[in-house]
Enzyme design. Structure first.
Site, PDB file in Angstrom:
ATOM      1  N   CYS A  29       0.889  -1.156   0.000  1.00 32.53           N
ATOM      2  CA  CYS A  29       0.000   0.000   0.000  1.00 32.53           C
ATOM      3  C   CYS A  29       0.928   1.207   0.000  1.00 32.53           C
ATOM      4  CB  CYS A  29      -0.909   0.029   1.228  1.00 32.53           C
ATOM      5  SG  CYS A  29      -1.857   1.561   1.284  1.00 32.53           S
ATOM      6  N   CYS A  87      -0.473   4.122   2.515  1.00 32.90           N
ATOM      7  CA  CYS A  87      -0.470   3.965   3.979  1.00 32.90           C
ATOM      8  C   CYS A  87      -0.247   2.505   4.336  1.00 32.90           C
ATOM      9  CB  CYS A  87      -1.738   4.533   4.588  1.00 32.90           C
ATOM     10  SG  CYS A  87      -3.252   4.106   3.711  1.00 32.90           S
ATOM     11  N   SER A  88      -1.296   1.783   4.727  1.00 38.75           N
ATOM     12  CA  SER A  88      -1.068   0.411   5.186  1.00 38.75           C
ATOM     13  C   SER A  88      -2.272  -0.474   4.901  1.00 38.75           C
ATOM     14  CB  SER A  88      -0.785   0.426   6.687  1.00 38.75           C
ATOM     15  OG  SER A  88      -1.868   1.050   7.358  1.00 38.75           O
ATOM     16  N   CYS A  89      -3.017  -0.188   3.813  1.00 35.62           N
ATOM     17  CA  CYS A  89      -4.206  -0.987   3.500  1.00 35.62           C
ATOM     18  C   CYS A  89      -3.793  -2.449   3.288  1.00 35.62           C
ATOM     19  CB  CYS A  89      -4.901  -0.421   2.276  1.00 35.62           C
ATOM     20  SG  CYS A  89      -5.450   1.266   2.557  1.00 35.62           S
TER      21      CYS A  89
HETATM   22 FE    FE Z   1      -3.333   2.143   2.923  1.00 30.84          FE
END
Ligand code: FE
Length: 221
Positions: A120, A123-125
């Site tokens: 991602c 961010c951190s999906c």
């Molecule tokens: Fe994300």
């Protein structure tokens, strides 16, 4: 965490009576930012503290063992595998997994010709409904930047040396679209049960930075 204590956190000091809080632990920048956003969302009435707690507890109930069951099922059942590739949300529901968020889930299949790796960049999906919370390295700037630029080098650092014949596809997750890698079934696993197969499926192989384990339990590079 963010209940109304009648004062700002900035004002709280060690003299305050807050059983269970540890004031000797300093927060990272990321944790401070997360806490600030959490408090703001509650203050603005976007979510309640209870909703955050419930969502967080539901996430923690999931672990990579859940994703591994989905992969092992796909390895032994070609029709399930096809349904999983066509409509992951419906297929995982058959196994009792409902996706907690509104984001769509796509399952991408690794073959002898193509290898997918998930990142991602924003961010951190992450497919948390099947894997639980993402590992810290997945959220790091280094992983997010380098995976799109030099995926083979990143995979090499995880112990996976891919042949140049194999095409690498980097898939970028978003709030609306998550990905789970369906790794290639390891050779020499014909006699294994679905449960034994699931033991070979690691978290990292479902992100795509490694392959699953061999029947002997060793990483396949
Ligand atoms: Fe994300």
């Amino acid at each position: 965490m963010s209940e109304d204590h009648g004062h700002d956190h900035a004002e709280i000091g060690p003299e305050d009576e807050h059983p269970g809080l540890q004031w000797d632990v300093s927060l990272s920048e990321r944790a401070k930012r997360s806490l600030a956003m959490h408090e703001l969302l509650i203050e603005k009435g976007v979510v309640t503290n209870e909703e955050v707690e419930t969502a967080s507890n539901n996430l923690r109930r999931r672990t990579p063992a859940d994703g591994a069951k989905v992969v092992a099922k796909a390895w032994v059942d070609p029709e399930f595998k096809q349904r999983l590739l066509d409509d992951a949300r419906a297929a995982v529901y058959e196994l009792g997994y409902s996706l907690a968020h509104d984001a769509e889930l796509s399952v991408v299949e690794n073959t002898e010709d193509v290898h997918h790796v998930v990142v991602c960049t924003l961010c951190s999906c992450y497919p948390s409904s099947l894997l639980g919370p993402p590992p810290d390295w997945y959220k790091s700037f280094a992983y997010r930047q380098r995976t799109v630029i030099e995926p083979r080098s990143v995979m090499r650092e995880f112990g996976l040396e891919l042949s140049q014949d194999i095409q690498v596809r980097v898939v970028d997750s978003s709030a609306d679209q998550r990905y789970l890698v369906l790794p290639e079934r390891p050779a020499g696993t014909d006699g294994l049960t679905e449960e034994q197969l699931a033991d070979l499926v690691t978290r990292d192989s479902m992100i795509g930075v490694t392959n699953p384990l061999s029947p002997e339990g060793a990483p396949i590079s």
